[in-house]
Design an enzyme around this catalytic site. Structure first.
Site, PDB file in Angstrom:
ATOM      1  N   LYS A 140       7.583   1.816   3.455  1.00 14.14           N
ATOM      2  CA  LYS A 140       6.182   2.191   3.710  1.00 14.14           C
ATOM      3  C   LYS A 140       6.058   3.171   4.867  1.00 14.14           C
ATOM      4  CE  LYS A 140       3.659  -1.087   1.072  1.00 14.14           C
ATOM      5  NZ  LYS A 140       2.534  -1.978   0.859  1.00 14.14           N
ATOM      6  N   LYS A 186       9.695   0.558  -7.746  1.00 11.60           N
ATOM      7  CA  LYS A 186       8.914  -0.542  -8.331  1.00 11.60           C
ATOM      8  C   LYS A 186       7.500  -0.068  -8.685  1.00 11.60           C
ATOM      9  CE  LYS A 186       6.615  -2.897  -4.590  1.00 11.60           C
ATOM     10  NZ  LYS A 186       5.857  -4.053  -4.307  1.00 11.60           N
ATOM     11  N   LYS A 208       0.590  -0.804  -6.930  1.00 11.89           N
ATOM     12  CA  LYS A 208      -0.849  -0.511  -7.013  1.00 11.89           C
ATOM     13  C   LYS A 208      -1.142   0.890  -6.488  1.00 11.89           C
ATOM     14  CE  LYS A 208      -2.078  -5.026  -5.354  1.00 11.89           C
ATOM     15  NZ  LYS A 208      -1.096  -5.152  -4.273  1.00 11.89           N
TER      16      LYS A 208
HETATM   17  N1  AQP Z   1       6.630  -4.165  -9.421  1.00  5.90           N
HETATM   18  C1  AQP Z   1       6.559  -5.476  -9.217  1.00  5.90           C
HETATM   19  N2  AQP Z   1       7.252  -6.326 -10.013  1.00  5.90           N
HETATM   20  C2  AQP Z   1       7.172  -7.679  -9.820  1.00  5.90           C
HETATM   21  N3  AQP Z   1       6.415  -8.255  -8.836  1.00  5.90           N
HETATM   22  C3  AQP Z   1       5.714  -7.438  -8.034  1.00  5.90           C
HETATM   23  N4  AQP Z   1       4.885  -7.672  -6.995  1.00  5.90           N
HETATM   24  C4  AQP Z   1       4.441  -6.495  -6.494  1.00  5.90           C
HETATM   25  N5  AQP Z   1       4.940  -5.468  -7.216  1.00  5.90           N
HETATM   26  C5  AQP Z   1       5.743  -6.018  -8.167  1.00  5.90           C
HETATM   27  C6  AQP Z   1       4.525  -9.004  -6.506  1.00  5.90           C
HETATM   28  O1  AQP Z   1       3.102  -9.100  -6.541  1.00  5.90           O
HETATM   29  C7  AQP Z   1       2.680  -9.955  -5.476  1.00  5.90           C
HETATM   30  C8  AQP Z   1       1.555  -9.323  -4.727  1.00  5.90           C
HETATM   31  O2  AQP Z   1       2.037  -8.161  -4.073  1.00  5.90           O
HETATM   32  P1  AQP Z   1       1.230  -7.590  -2.840  1.00  5.90           P
HETATM   33  O3  AQP Z   1      -0.067  -7.080  -3.297  1.00  5.90           O
HETATM   34  O4  AQP Z   1       1.110  -8.633  -1.807  1.00  5.90           O
HETATM   35  O5  AQP Z   1       2.106  -6.476  -2.201  1.00  5.90           O
HETATM   36  P2  AQP Z   1       3.116  -5.429  -2.760  1.00  5.90           P
HETATM   37  O6  AQP Z   1       4.398  -6.108  -3.090  1.00  5.90           O
HETATM   38  O7  AQP Z   1       3.196  -4.340  -1.716  1.00  5.90           O
HETATM   39  O8  AQP Z   1       2.411  -4.905  -4.092  1.00  5.90           O
HETATM   40  P3  AQP Z   1       2.139  -3.452  -4.556  1.00  5.90           P
HETATM   41  O9  AQP Z   1       1.538  -3.545  -5.918  1.00  5.90           O
HETATM   42  O10 AQP Z   1       3.359  -2.587  -4.420  1.00  5.90           O
HETATM   43  O11 AQP Z   1       1.005  -2.989  -3.561  1.00  5.90           O
HETATM   44  P4  AQP Z   1       0.927  -1.709  -2.622  1.00  5.90           P
HETATM   45  O12 AQP Z   1       1.035  -0.514  -3.536  1.00  5.90           O
HETATM   46  O13 AQP Z   1      -0.409  -1.798  -1.960  1.00  5.90           O
HETATM   47  O14 AQP Z   1       2.048  -1.796  -1.647  1.00  5.90           O
HETATM   48  C9  AQP Z   1       3.903 -10.226  -4.601  1.00  5.90           C
HETATM   49  O15 AQP Z   1       4.392 -11.514  -4.887  1.00  5.90           O
HETATM   50  C10 AQP Z   1       4.893  -9.187  -5.042  1.00  5.90           C
HETATM   51  O16 AQP Z   1       6.230  -9.640  -4.913  1.00  5.90           O
END
Ligand code: AQP
Length: 333
Positions: free
Chosen positions: A117, A199, A202
């Site tokens: 990040k 991965k 969002k």
């Molecule tokens: N690509 C993924 N595959 C499987 N699990 C995933 N998780 C996130 N991306 C994947 C799981 O979703 C839960 C919530 O995630 P989060 O919102 O707390 O944070 P994150 O991991 O940073 O998710 P994003 O979608 O990538 O958000 P942004 O773009 O804002 O950083 C967690 O249990 C995570 O493991």
């Protein structure tokens, strides 16, 4: 519904940092739903975490309500589980401060999500982004959670939460339950459809890389049709076939079919047929979620009554742990 003593406690949270993705759903939220009968489940919208990346205020407020309705639409049932909003429960920020003083700079420097990040947001490498895993550790430890259902990307943060809990308990006695991660066998790491080495996220700037829970069927089909594959034209799971491997993972996770079965079913067929099948399976999985979401999001008063009730219970449970931890450290209570 208040957590009772008999069942093990499950805690997990999701950031309302945008529209929830198929990755969030398959990696985490689907397990949240499945665990509701067997465990005392406590779930949160981790809105404090979202401001580690700059947010537009009006959009953030909308994202929080939309994410709350989306998670309920996925099947998180407020009659069975506690589903609250993190910033409404002040104990989270307070325990995070205490735990910051029991976490080493070197430990946080090793977190891969911080490195990723910081590279992505080089103009805003703030202290909150650095200490994000401590806030997350506090979220979990406040509820004495036994299990934490998350995707594979959160494994390192769960390890850190365990280390912090064990260190604190080593100094002061049994204050925190040392939690275990609960990572699904299939779907733990859903990758971008456009860059299968990254991965699915969002906040992905390439809209075609990410399937959102609320995408309409045509959009979902189009995204799968454009998904990156390879030139072999053979549906099989193998090293170097990252795009196909990702599609197989998604298909297997949604249909329950094994990789061997998928390979047999698509023998002699091209990627066009396979992508269409994956797209259709995902459309059918997400259709009832989208329909429920559309009804729920219109009823803001109902949503508010749900999170207000949950916020109150979360505050009550977490205050017990915070009080105990602060007393042990030496604060006058
Ligand atoms: N690509 C993924 N595959 C499987 N699990 C995933 N998780 C996130 N991306 C994947 C799981 O979703 C839960 C919530 O995630 P989060 O919102 O707390 O944070 P994150 O991991 O940073 O998710 P994003 O979608 O990538 O958000 P942004 O773009 O804002 O950083 C967690 O249990 C995570 O493991």
């Amino acid at each position: 519904m208040e957590a009772t003593e008999k069942k093990e406690v499950v805690f997990s949270a999701i950031q309302p940092s945008g529209t929830i993705t198929l990755g969030n759903y398959l990696g985490a939220v689907r397990n949240w739903v499945k665990m509701q009968d067997e465990y005392n489940c406590i779930y949160a919208l981790a809105d404090l975490h979202t401001i580690t990346v700059r947010q537009e205020p009006a959009k953030m407020r909308k994202n929080i309500i939309d994410a709350y309705a989306s998670i309920m639409a996925c099947g998180v049932d407020v009659e069975k589980s506690i589903f609250f909003i993190q910033s409404h429960v002040h104990t989270h920020a307070e325990l995070a401060w205490v735990l910051n003083c029991y976490t080493q700079f070197g430990e946080l420097s090793r977190m891969t999500q911080f490195k990723d990040k910081s590279a992505k947001h080089a103009d805003n490498i703030n202290a909150g982004l650095f200490t994000y895993p401590v806030l997350m550790a506090g979220d979990i430890l406040l509820y004495q959670a036994d299990k934490v259902p998350v995707g594979a990307d959160q494994k390192q943060h769960i390890e850190l939460a365990r280390d912090i809990a064990a260190r604190f308990n080593g100094l002061y006695g049994d204050v925190f339950k040392v939690p275990e991660g609960f990572i699904p066998k299939n779907g733990a790491r859903v990758m971008s459809l456009q860059n299968p080495l990254n991965k699915m996220s969002k906040s992905d700037e390439n809209v075609n890389g990410c399937v959102h829970l609320l995408d309409d069927p045509d959009t979902i089909m189009r995204k799968f049709k454009r998904a990156v594959t390879d030139s072999e034209a053979c549906v099989r799971y193998a090293d170097g076939k990252d795009g196909v491997n990702n599609l197989m993972t998604i298909y297997s996770s949604v249909t329950g079919l094994s990789f061997e079965q998928i390979e047999r079913d698509f023998e002699g067929k091209g990627y066009g047929d396979f992508k269409a099948a994956v797209g259709e399976a995902v459309v059918e999985e997400l259709r009832p979620i989208r329909e429920r979401y559309e009804k729920l999001v219109k009823d803001k008063a109902y949503l508010e009554s749900c999170y207000r009730a949950a916020d109150e219970i979360a505050l009550k449970i977490s205050s017990r742990t915070l009080g105990k931890a602060m007393k042990k450290v030496g604060f006058v209570r």
